[in-house]
Design a protein around this motif. Structure first.
Motif, PDB file in Angstrom:
ATOM      1  N   GLU A 399     -26.574  89.441  -9.167  1.00 29.59           N
ATOM      2  CA  GLU A 399     -25.956  90.439 -10.036  1.00 29.59           C
ATOM      3  C   GLU A 399     -25.339  91.516  -9.147  1.00 29.59           C
ATOM      4  N   GLU A 400     -24.128  91.961  -9.525  1.00 24.31           N
ATOM      5  CA  GLU A 400     -23.496  93.009  -8.712  1.00 24.31           C
ATOM      6  C   GLU A 400     -23.281  94.269  -9.551  1.00 24.31           C
ATOM      7  N   PRO A 401     -23.217  95.425  -8.904  1.00 21.74           N
ATOM      8  CA  PRO A 401     -23.056  96.676  -9.650  1.00 21.74           C
ATOM      9  C   PRO A 401     -21.656  96.791 -10.248  1.00 21.74           C
ATOM     10  N   PHE A 402     -21.580  97.210 -11.517  1.00 14.76           N
ATOM     11  CA  PHE A 402     -20.293  97.452 -12.170  1.00 14.76           C
ATOM     12  C   PHE A 402     -20.145  98.953 -12.433  1.00 14.76           C
ATOM     13  N   ILE A 403     -18.912  99.411 -12.418  1.00 17.66           N
ATOM     14  CA  ILE A 403     -18.678 100.836 -12.663  1.00 17.66           C
ATOM     15  C   ILE A 403     -17.676 101.008 -13.792  1.00 17.66           C
ATOM     16  N   LYS A 404     -17.715 102.189 -14.374  1.00 14.89           N
ATOM     17  CA  LYS A 404     -16.679 102.561 -15.334  1.00 14.89           C
ATOM     18  C   LYS A 404     -15.768 103.525 -14.582  1.00 14.89           C
ATOM     19  N   ALA A 405     -14.530 103.116 -14.349  1.00 15.19           N
ATOM     20  CA  ALA A 405     -13.607 103.955 -13.585  1.00 15.19           C
ATOM     21  C   ALA A 405     -12.649 104.650 -14.545  1.00 15.19           C
ATOM     22  N   GLN A 406     -12.518 105.957 -14.361  1.00  7.90           N
ATOM     23  CA  GLN A 406     -11.597 106.725 -15.197  1.00  7.90           C
ATOM     24  C   GLN A 406     -10.432 107.135 -14.295  1.00  7.90           C
ATOM     25  N   ILE A 407      -9.240 106.646 -14.634  1.00 11.32           N
ATOM     26  CA  ILE A 407      -8.067 106.940 -13.799  1.00 11.32           C
ATOM     27  C   ILE A 407      -7.093 107.783 -14.609  1.00 11.32           C
ATOM     28  N   ILE A 408      -6.723 108.929 -14.056  1.00  6.05           N
ATOM     29  CA  ILE A 408      -5.722 109.770 -14.728  1.00  6.05           C
ATOM     30  C   ILE A 408      -4.440 109.685 -13.907  1.00  6.05           C
ATOM     31  N   THR A 409      -3.324 109.378 -14.555  1.00 11.44           N
ATOM     32  CA  THR A 409      -2.090 109.171 -13.796  1.00 11.44           C
ATOM     33  C   THR A 409      -0.873 109.519 -14.635  1.00 11.44           C
ATOM     34  N   LYS A 410       0.278 109.527 -13.980  1.00 13.52           N
ATOM     35  CA  LYS A 410       1.535 109.708 -14.726  1.00 13.52           C
ATOM     36  C   LYS A 410       1.874 108.384 -15.402  1.00 13.52           C
ATOM     37  N   SER A 411       2.517 108.476 -16.569  1.00  8.95           N
ATOM     38  CA  SER A 411       2.719 107.252 -17.353  1.00  8.95           C
ATOM     39  C   SER A 411       3.606 106.224 -16.640  1.00  8.95           C
ATOM     40  N   GLU A 412       4.470 106.687 -15.711  1.00  8.40           N
ATOM     41  CA  GLU A 412       5.380 105.715 -15.063  1.00  8.40           C
ATOM     42  C   GLU A 412       4.636 104.730 -14.142  1.00  8.40           C
ATOM     43  N   TYR A 413       3.369 105.071 -13.780  1.00  5.69           N
ATOM     44  CA  TYR A 413       2.662 104.184 -12.851  1.00  5.69           C
ATOM     45  C   TYR A 413       1.670 103.251 -13.535  1.00  5.69           C
ATOM     46  N   ILE A 414       1.688 103.222 -14.893  1.00  2.27           N
ATOM     47  CA  ILE A 414       0.685 102.418 -15.619  1.00  2.27           C
ATOM     48  C   ILE A 414       0.708 100.958 -15.179  1.00  2.27           C
ATOM     49  N   GLY A 415       1.911 100.368 -15.147  1.00  3.12           N
ATOM     50  CA  GLY A 415       2.035  98.938 -14.831  1.00  3.12           C
ATOM     51  C   GLY A 415       1.418  98.592 -13.488  1.00  3.12           C
ATOM     52  N   ALA A 416       1.814  99.370 -12.476  1.00  3.56           N
ATOM     53  CA  ALA A 416       1.334  99.093 -11.110  1.00  3.56           C
ATOM     54  C   ALA A 416      -0.180  99.228 -11.023  1.00  3.56           C
ATOM     55  N   ILE A 417      -0.719 100.246 -11.718  1.00  3.16           N
ATOM     56  CA  ILE A 417      -2.173 100.477 -11.646  1.00  3.16           C
ATOM     57  C   ILE A 417      -2.928  99.370 -12.368  1.00  3.16           C
ATOM     58  N   MET A 418      -2.365  98.915 -13.497  1.00  3.36           N
ATOM     59  CA  MET A 418      -3.012  97.799 -14.218  1.00  3.36           C
ATOM     60  C   MET A 418      -3.069  96.564 -13.330  1.00  3.36           C
ATOM     61  N   THR A 419      -1.941  96.263 -12.679  1.00  3.51           N
ATOM     62  CA  THR A 419      -1.903  95.079 -11.805  1.00  3.51           C
ATOM     63  C   THR A 419      -2.973  95.190 -10.728  1.00  3.51           C
ATOM     64  N   LEU A 420      -3.070  96.368 -10.113  1.00  3.03           N
ATOM     65  CA  LEU A 420      -4.051  96.577  -9.047  1.00  3.03           C
ATOM     66  C   LEU A 420      -5.472  96.351  -9.567  1.00  3.03           C
ATOM     67  N   CYS A 421      -5.780  96.928 -10.752  1.00  6.40           N
ATOM     68  CA  CYS A 421      -7.141  96.809 -11.291  1.00  6.40           C
ATOM     69  C   CYS A 421      -7.466  95.370 -11.685  1.00  6.40           C
ATOM     70  N   MET A 422      -6.461  94.654 -12.206  1.00  2.31           N
ATOM     71  CA  MET A 422      -6.701  93.241 -12.581  1.00  2.31           C
ATOM     72  C   MET A 422      -6.998  92.415 -11.318  1.00  2.31           C
ATOM     73  N   GLU A 423      -6.249  92.703 -10.242  1.00  2.00           N
ATOM     74  CA  GLU A 423      -6.496  91.995  -8.972  1.00  2.00           C
ATOM     75  C   GLU A 423      -7.924  92.219  -8.511  1.00  2.00           C
ATOM     76  N   LYS A 424      -8.430  93.404  -8.800  1.00  3.11           N
ATOM     77  CA  LYS A 424      -9.782  93.757  -8.357  1.00  3.11           C
ATOM     78  C   LYS A 424     -10.819  93.371  -9.419  1.00  3.11           C
ATOM     79  N   ARG A 425     -10.498  92.414 -10.271  1.00  2.00           N
ATOM     80  CA  ARG A 425     -11.398  91.922 -11.330  1.00  2.00           C
ATOM     81  C   ARG A 425     -11.776  93.003 -12.332  1.00  2.00           C
TER      82      ARG A 425
END
Length: 595
Positions: A399-425
């Motif tokens: 079992e590995e530790p899971f976290i709840k990450a809260q990211i605050i950003t400008k709306s223009e970067y949503i796509g890039a941040i989603m891609t990054l988070c999906m890559e990181k499972r």
């Protein structure tokens, strides 16, 4: 007490906290022209070189306003998220904060998280618009953002410039008028909060504290509540640029205490100091416990330096309470310590400080997190390092530790941040628009994916505008495997890693390629292999090197040869014999630079 004001300066990285602090010190004549330099409070070489603040610094100023002299205790804080623990401690010692926002960049991530820290402590917030002299400044737009965020009126925002000193007088007036005087009872039993400490090799440990109630006099017998130790206050005083001894420090003020404490274990940041004869009934509620994100092994290059390294880490922990450590051993590197850091920059800074301030040359292993491994009998084992992993035949699940990450950003970067988070499972759980162009996104993701370079990548793709806050939400079952690296058939435990099975092949391949570049060629061929259990999944070969006997230093002065020998000696010191292959320090860090 009516004439005391305690405040700190909070802001995002590079919004001009230290520069504004310089101007305040100049304006109140705390620092003479001769002593003045840029970033006057950042007294570590490392802070000056990188242009960042690593430590909070307290300093006292006297300011005359409407015929009255006020005592202002200023604490300058760091801006980087890795040092947010420093900020939370400074905030606990204050009644008000200056919230700085750069007029050319607007509100950024750390501004928001630091603001929330201040709001939790019910502090008075003075919004300051800094850098209004820059050609790219957008004062009106940024003022709108500040009104939205802080909920203040436009008139209460002070336009200023730390560089040319505009508005500094207005800032000082606001500190006196808006920040409340400290509350406290001088006659009550002594109650003081330790919010920092420094090791001085001549005088022992210097404790920096804020008196909430009561008074402390020179020579008093004082007790530290958490460690239950008793000392004599040999010297107390206030912090100007140098320390100034005093005979009494009363409620509301910030000061230092020297009592010849030699052992680092006896001082805990967040502890309460009280009087021995008339102790307080309750201790002050300290700060929340620090949550280390990244664990890495720190080993001395020479095994004989182990005790010196332990002392150095203890002394460093006094000055940086967010460092967590415990002893551990490794087959390849001998005795060392498992340290917990708040992030990759924090880890880098600690390593630098050990080398500079304590003259310790250390080898740092690959950072990782702690896993829960269950064997066939259903027993749980905590695995902090890959070397502690159970044998695959006895392993039931991990079992590995899971976290709840809260990211605050400008709306223009949503796509890039989603891609990054999906890559990181990562899995997106929620998305809320805070204003028209600011978004809060909540992800659930494994901590192990985050410790390497997640924060750096997040900053890169969002041009520094995304802020990250996270909390642990528990352990979940995952398909993890231990990836071993073999050099000529010998396992190197310092290079092993625990990775997700889907990523193991790619990880192993990249790591072997990276090591091929970094390992120096020897007189013999080196096989670099990545293996899961007994199965080899990738291989690279470092070709043998024929001895070049002609590469002698010819002609010239002996000092040239000596210089080369010295240089070689230093390089040799950093290397470690593992079996029969020399591994340079860079190779241990190769895993970090895999992408």
């Amino acid at each position: 007490m009516e004439n005391i004001r305690n405040f700190c300066i909070i802001a995002h990285i590079d919004h001009g906290k230290s520069t504004l602090a310089d101007r305040l010190l100049e304006f109140t004549n705390t620092v003479t022209k001769r002593e003045m330099q840029a970033q006057v409070l950042d007294n570590m070489d490392l802070e000056r070189e990188r242009g960042i603040t690593i430590k909070s610094h307290a300093i006292q100023m006297n300011y005359v306003y409407k015929g009255k002299t006020y005592v202002l205790n200023l604490i300058d804080t760091p801006g980087h998220v890795d040092f947010s623990y420093e900020v939370s401690r400074s905030i606990a010692a204050c009644e008000g904060v200056l919230l700085l926002v750069d007029a050319s960049q607007g509100i950024q991530a750390q501004t928001i998280s630091n603001l929330y820290l201040a709001l939790e402590h019910d502090l008075e917030i003075i919004p300051v618009l800094n850098k209004i002299d820059l050609p790219g400044a957008m004062p009106e737009e940024v003022k709108d953002q500040m009104v939205d965020l802080v909920g203040c009126s436009r008139e209460s925002i002070i336009p200023a410039s730390g560089k040319d000193g505009t508005g500094v007088d207005k800032v000082l007036e606001a500190i006196v008028e808006r920040i409340p005087a400290p509350k406290g009872d001088k006659t009550a039993p002594l109650q003081a909060l330790i919010f920092d400490s420094v090791y001085n090799s001549f005088r022992g440990i210097e404790v920096i504290f804020r008196v909430l109630n009561g008074t402390i006099k020179k020579g008093d017998k004082v007790k530290f509540v958490a460690t239950d130790t008793v000392y004599h206050a040999d010297e107390i005083g206030i912090l100007k640029l140098e320390k100034e001894p005093r005979t009494v420090i009363e409620a509301g003020d910030v000061g230092y205490l020297i009592s010849g404490i030699k052992s680092a274990k006896e001082v805990k940041v967040g502890d309460t100091i009280t009087s021995f004869d008339n102790p307080t009934k309750e201790a002050i509620v300290g700060f929340e416990d620090v949550k280390p994100m990244v664990f890495a092994g720190v080993y001395p290059v020479e095994t004989s330096d182990y005790e010196d390294l332990r002392e150095a880490i203890e002394k460093l922990q006094l000055n940086d309470a967010s460092l967590v450590w415990e002893p551990e051993t490794s087959a390849a590197l001998g005795f060392g310590f498992r340290c917990g850091f708040l992030g990759m920059l924090h880890m880098e800074i600690i390593q630098e400080r050990l080398e500079r301030e304590f003259d310790q040359t250390v080898i740092t292993t690959v950072p990782s997190v702690s896993f829960h491994a269950f064997d066939n009998k259903g027993e749980m084992h905590v695995v902090n390092a890959p070397s502690e992993m159970l044998d695959p035949s006895k392993l039931d699940r991990i079992e590995e530790p899971f976290i709840k990450a809260q990211i605050i950003t400008k709306s223009e970067y949503i796509g890039a941040i989603m891609t990054l988070c999906m890559e990181k499972r990562g899995v997106l759980r929620n998305q809320v628009y805070l204003t028209t162009d600011r978004v809060e996104m909540i992800f659930e993701m494994p901590l192990s994916e985050m410790v390497f370079d997640f924060f750096d990548k997040l900053k890169t793709i969002s041009k520094g505008y995304a802020s990250l806050d996270y909390e642990l939400i528990g352990y979940r079952e995952s398909n993890m495997v231990k990836l071993d690296i073999l050099l000529n058939g010998d396992k190197v435990d310092a290079l092993s890693a625990i990775v997700h099975r889907d990523k193991a092949y790619e990880w192993g391949k990249k790591l072997c390629e990276k090591l091929k570049e970094l390992l120096p060629r020897q007189q013999f061929e080196i096989a670099i292999q990545a293996a899961i259990g007994a199965k080899i999944i990738s291989r690279e070969t470092v070709k043998a090197l024929r001895k070049d006997v002609l590469a002698k230093c010819y002609g010239g002065d002996i000092s040239r040869k000596r210089k080369l020998l010295e240089k070689q000696k230093k390089g040799k010191k950093r290397m470690r014999q593992v079996g029969n292959v020399e591994i340079p320090q860079e190779a241990f860090m190769a895993v970090l630079k895999i992408d």
